[in-house]
Write an enzyme that holds these catalytic residues in place. Sequence first.
Site, PDB file in Angstrom:
ATOM      1  N   TYR A 100       0.969  -1.361  -0.003  1.00 37.68           N
ATOM      2  CA  TYR A 100       0.066  -0.053   0.000  1.00 37.68           C
ATOM      3  C   TYR A 100       0.783   1.186  -0.064  1.00 37.68           C
ATOM      4  CZ  TYR A 100      -3.604  -3.269   1.763  1.00 37.68           C
ATOM      5  OH  TYR A 100      -4.201  -4.363   2.041  1.00 37.68           O
ATOM      6  N   HIS A 111       1.208 -11.637   1.686  1.00 31.65           N
ATOM      7  CA  HIS A 111      -0.030 -10.717   1.088  1.00 31.65           C
ATOM      8  C   HIS A 111      -0.716 -11.810  -0.184  1.00 31.65           C
ATOM      9  CE1 HIS A 111      -1.228  -6.394   0.275  1.00 31.65           C
ATOM     10  NE2 HIS A 111      -2.192  -7.187  -0.075  1.00 31.65           N
TER      11      HIS A 111
END
Length: 294
Positions: free
Chosen positions: A53, A115
């Site tokens: 992010y 992730h």
Amino acid sequence: MTLNLESTVTLNNGVQMPQVGLGVWKVNNTGASQSVQWAIKHGYKAIDTAKQYDNEKGVGLGLKKALADNNMKREDIFLTTKIFNGDQGYDSTLEQFKGQLKRLQTDYVDLLLIHWPVDGTYLETWRALEKIYHDGYARAIGISNFDITKMKDILLNASVKPAVNQMEFNPLCQEEDIKAFCDKHNIYLEAWSPLGGGAVLGDTRLKKIADKYNKSVAQVILRWDLQRGIITIPKSVHEARIIQNADIYDFELDDKDVAEINGFDEDKRSIWYGGFFWHGNPDGYKDEVDVWDD
């Protein structure tokens, strides 16, 4: 028992995790810092970020400020981050995770996830997470975006069972097979993109249910998550919406409405293609590993 933002679920290693938190996907550092401060000010106890992010620094700054402003301690907040695809592998994960802790201004995280299951490296990455866990730098470890085949691979090779699998989950994307597998193996399903964007929030069927309870569609969806035993992390960069997303504890969906929403599933994912095929990085990072086998 009365539920509220401090209500937790018990992970398979005994760690208590808040069932509702704040997500910060697609938020820059400035926005992430402000959103974290607002969320903690208004009672949120869980924050979810990731290296991908590119806002761990903002989350760390926001967390530091919020703890000081609200006279709280680090252990009062449940912090999640994730291992970036390009960092996967045993040695690389261990080395790069040090930088994540530095950006987050903490010496541990409460939950550390892989992730995406990068082909050829995710088992070595999991081995690194187990070391991080045993060394005390993560209170729990888990996975994200793992299908059943890859979850079975992890379970076959793991010495520590994943505590969480974070998946896209909302009324139009319910991952029923994956949820059933997680339930069977005592792995909590956590919803990313729980509100599903405009396609879900504009659904007239959900609006009819929301009107019945005098609530917003978002509030109905998040309440549905709670009643299905899902951990959920709605994202917002607006203080009023952050407050509204937490106002879900003064009503309960009846069984008929829960069943009706359960029937809305369209297997409709926001960034996935071809049924678990994911190529490259939609946020522009230089990481072109094919995450799912073709």
